[in-house]
Enzyme design. Structure first.
Site, PDB file in Angstrom:
ATOM      1  N   GLU A 186      65.824 -17.513  57.049  1.00 52.06           N
ATOM      2  CA  GLU A 186      66.324 -17.164  55.838  1.00 52.06           C
ATOM      3  C   GLU A 186      67.287 -18.188  55.296  1.00 52.06           C
ATOM      4  OE1 GLU A 186      67.339 -16.077  52.076  1.00 52.06           O
ATOM      5  OE2 GLU A 186      65.601 -15.338  53.035  1.00 52.06           O
ATOM      6  N   ASN A 240      66.503  -8.350  41.751  1.00 49.88           N
ATOM      7  CA  ASN A 240      65.756  -8.122  40.673  1.00 49.88           C
ATOM      8  C   ASN A 240      66.311  -6.687  40.127  1.00 49.88           C
ATOM      9  OD1 ASN A 240      64.509  -6.267  42.365  1.00 49.88           O
ATOM     10  ND2 ASN A 240      62.469  -7.336  42.250  1.00 49.88           N
ATOM     11  N   CYS A 283      63.837 -11.735  46.345  1.00 52.46           N
ATOM     12  CA  CYS A 283      63.972 -11.414  44.836  1.00 52.46           C
ATOM     13  C   CYS A 283      63.962  -9.776  44.882  1.00 52.46           C
ATOM     14  CB  CYS A 283      62.700 -11.941  44.143  1.00 52.46           C
ATOM     15  SG  CYS A 283      63.165 -13.764  43.796  1.00 52.46           S
ATOM     16  N   HIS A 300      58.823 -14.112  37.363  1.00 52.43           N
ATOM     17  CA  HIS A 300      57.592 -13.675  38.152  1.00 52.43           C
ATOM     18  C   HIS A 300      56.786 -14.902  38.442  1.00 52.43           C
ATOM     19  CE1 HIS A 300      57.987  -9.330  36.693  1.00 52.43           C
ATOM     20  NE2 HIS A 300      58.843  -9.615  37.269  1.00 52.43           N
ATOM     21  N   ILE A 304      61.737  -2.721  39.549  1.00 49.25           N
ATOM     22  CA  ILE A 304      61.039  -1.999  38.854  1.00 49.25           C
ATOM     23  C   ILE A 304      59.654  -2.105  39.754  1.00 49.25           C
ATOM     24  CG2 ILE A 304      59.375  -1.934  36.811  1.00 49.25           C
ATOM     25  CD1 ILE A 304      61.635  -3.028  35.225  1.00 49.25           C
ATOM     26  N   ALA A 315      64.701 -24.009  55.543  1.00 48.56           N
ATOM     27  CA  ALA A 315      63.696 -24.798  56.094  1.00 48.56           C
ATOM     28  C   ALA A 315      63.113 -25.832  55.389  1.00 48.56           C
ATOM     29  CB  ALA A 315      62.274 -23.865  56.522  1.00 48.56           C
ATOM     30  N   SER A 372      66.031  -8.254  46.282  1.00 47.63           N
ATOM     31  CA  SER A 372      67.509  -8.236  46.404  1.00 47.63           C
ATOM     32  C   SER A 372      68.204  -8.797  45.219  1.00 47.63           C
ATOM     33  CB  SER A 372      68.186  -8.885  47.790  1.00 47.63           C
ATOM     34  OG  SER A 372      67.954  -8.208  48.831  1.00 47.63           O
ATOM     35  N   ALA A 413      54.080 -14.368  46.673  1.00 41.66           N
ATOM     36  CA  ALA A 413      53.311 -14.307  45.442  1.00 41.66           C
ATOM     37  C   ALA A 413      52.717 -15.479  44.916  1.00 41.66           C
ATOM     38  CB  ALA A 413      54.385 -14.203  44.422  1.00 41.66           C
ATOM     39  N   ALA A 465      58.200 -10.311  50.950  1.00 40.55           N
ATOM     40  CA  ALA A 465      57.039 -10.076  52.042  1.00 40.55           C
ATOM     41  C   ALA A 465      57.588 -10.482  53.322  1.00 40.55           C
ATOM     42  CB  ALA A 465      55.882 -10.891  51.533  1.00 40.55           C
TER      43      ALA A 465
END
Length: 522
Positions: A56, A112, A108, A457, A115, A230, A110, A491, A36
């Site tokens: 990041e 996973n 994720c 997940h 799908i 962070a 990058s 998420a 996101a």
């Protein structure tokens, strides 16, 4: 675009010091350059008058074939690209699970299998019913249509005979249709090759960073700070970050956007004194805001495994070794599937080997998966040290009605039906796990829960809800309760789990968050 560097004295760092830290100011500060966060950064920095900073914790993925090559995904787990979080003991599940969380730009996406399912409309109806007004399928459709990642069905050249025969056997054994496009509405049960975010010519992933950030790295108003972690948020002063050169403070003039994921977003809030007051006091952390929902509602998609030894070496053609899948609607009156399988063209024996089962030279399996689990857990801190990994208690298979456990048992039985059906049956020499001697519900449940894994997940730990909902952490506008300049977009806001792999839904959250922020910054 305006950027300022000032010097500020913090009240007190979590380690008790009173440091003087260099402070850099931007209009918007995004914590987490993941699925996101990449979307939010790309969309907001399209306005040249808005200075945007992405913080990041991991390295860049630019030019790194280890990350970009989609089929290499499994080799990224438990490496320098993985935060690798353990799970606390699970009385009814697997206590040995390591929850991979990506430590790299793109998050994720990058890390996973890429799908890429559009969530069923009914999943979003569940969100609206849970208090997420404005998040219906119709209202989110424009965000699906503007996604930048390239989603395609597995290309013909990548479709190997094992997966082709699996799809055919599912149709014969279970009477389900062959699905040509899982993302065509309405979402239906059936077997087929999965929609994947990748480039069929290169085999590279079309991750959030590849699609949303790589084309815009030269924007003068976009700053991406990699290897920058962070660990404390003061919405009035800034985000304290740790780098190789020491700590710094990053301040947002307009908004902070927390996109660190369902583990690290609540972890950051708790370390910052935002969460359940009793828990914070017990750890010696000062309470900035008593927000009981932070860390609660920890969700996941558990999946077990039926493992076979192959009758011959497996064909090498594949996108990411989990190219085909199956969705089953056990209740004919249901509007969406309630059981899902990946066909893994790799043995995935980490859990079965621990239980004493053989590891085949050539093996593969089906993974019965609980699409909408009813069990929910909790994330807490072990202590007040920012470097200590949090405690993840998913409470797998603890729903009182036994729905999750029943789903796994039914899945193992259905997988055996597929395995007994040609042309798939000819690929199987023998069933290794659970093994043909385990037949009863009790035996299959005990095995299924002991051997279960995760599809990586985690979700739900900063749940979105209606105003007045005491368990909600953010409102439908994604604003963190109690703070007008902080939003959460990842998420962790999920009120309930979607039926499908959640990456696309997280991308849509990023798109919606960017739109909400643009409206407010105007």
């Amino acid at each position: 675009m305006t950027l300022a560097i000032v010097l500020i004295i913090l009240d007190r760092r979590p380690d008790g010091g009173w440091p003087e830290l260099e402070t850099i100011e931007y209009d918007v500060v995004i914590v987490g350059g993941g699925t996101a966060g990449s979307v939010v950064a790309s969309r907001l920095s399209a306005d040249p008058q808005l200075s945007v900073c992405v913080v990041e914790g991991g390295p860049s993925d630019v030019g790194d074939e280890r990350v970009l090559a989609l089929r290499n995904w499994i080799n990224l787990l438990e490496t320098e690209f993985d935060y690798d979080y353990p799970t606390v003991p699970q009385p009814r599940g697997n206590s040995h699970i390591r929850h991979s969380r990506a430590r790299v730009l793109g998050g994720c996406s990058s890390h996973n299998t890429m799908i890429s399912f559009r969530p069923p409309d009914e999943d979003l109806d569940d969100w609206v019913a849970a208090g997420a007004a404005g998040w219906s399928a119709a209202e989110l459709r424009p965000y699906w249509e503007r996604l930048e990642i390239s989603i395609t069905r597995v290309a013909d050249k990548d479709r190997n005979p094992l997966a082709i025969d699996f799809v055919a056997a599912c149709r014969t054994a279970l009477g389900v249709p062959v699905i040509d496009d899982f993302n065509a509405a309405p979402f239906a049960d059936g077997a087929g090759f999965l929609p994947v975010g990748y480039d069929p010519e290169t085999g590279h992933r079309s991750s959030a960073s590849v699609a949303y950030l790589h084309p815009h790295l030269a924007r003068p108003n976009l700053t991406i700070m990699t290897e920058t972690w962070a660990y404390h948020l003061d919405p009035e002063r800034g985000v304290t970050v740790r780098t190789a050169g020491g700590d710094r403070l990053i301040r947002a003039r307009q908004e902070y956007v927390l996109c660190a994921g369902a583990v690290d977003t609540p972890r950051l809030l708790l370390l910052s004194g935002i969460g359940p007051a009793d828990d914070l006091k017990r750890l010696g952390l000062p309470v900035r805001l008593d927000l009981p929902g932070v860390g609660e509602n920890l969700l996941d998609h558990p999946e077990s495994l039926i493992l076979w030894e192959a009758s011959r070496p497996l064909p090498p053609m594949s996108v990411m070794d989990a190219d085909a899948g199956l969705f089953v609607r056990r209740d004919p009156g249901a509007t969406r599937p309630d059981l899902m399988f990946h066909l893994y063209q790799i043995p995935f024996t980490v859990n079965t080997a621990r239980l004493g089962y053989d590891v085949p030279e050539h093996g593969f399996g089906m993974t019965p998966n609980v699409p909408r689990p009813l069990s929910a857990g909790r994330l807490t801190l072990a202590d007040s040290d920012p470097s200590t990994k949090p405690l993840l208690d998913f409470r797998y298979f603890t729903d009182p009605a036994g729905h999750d456990e029943r789903t796994i048992v039914d899945g193992l039985r259905l997988a055996r039906e597929v395995a007994a059906t040609e042309p798939f049956a000819s690929w199987i020499r023998r069933e290794i796990a659970p093994g043909p001697s385990l037949r009863t519900d009790q035996e299959l449940s005990a095995y299924g829960r002991a051997a279960h894994h995760t599809v990586y997940h985690p979700a739900g730990t900063c749940r979105m809800g209606a105003p007045g909902d005491p368990g909600a952490v953010v409102g439908p506008d994604l604003r963190l309760h109690g703070f007008g300049n902080v939003r959460v977009a990842d998420a962790s806001i999920f009120p309930t789990m979607p039926t499908v792999n959640p990456m696309v839904l997280v991308l849509m959250i990023g798109e919606r968050a960017a739109g909400l922020i643009r409206e407010s910054t105007r």
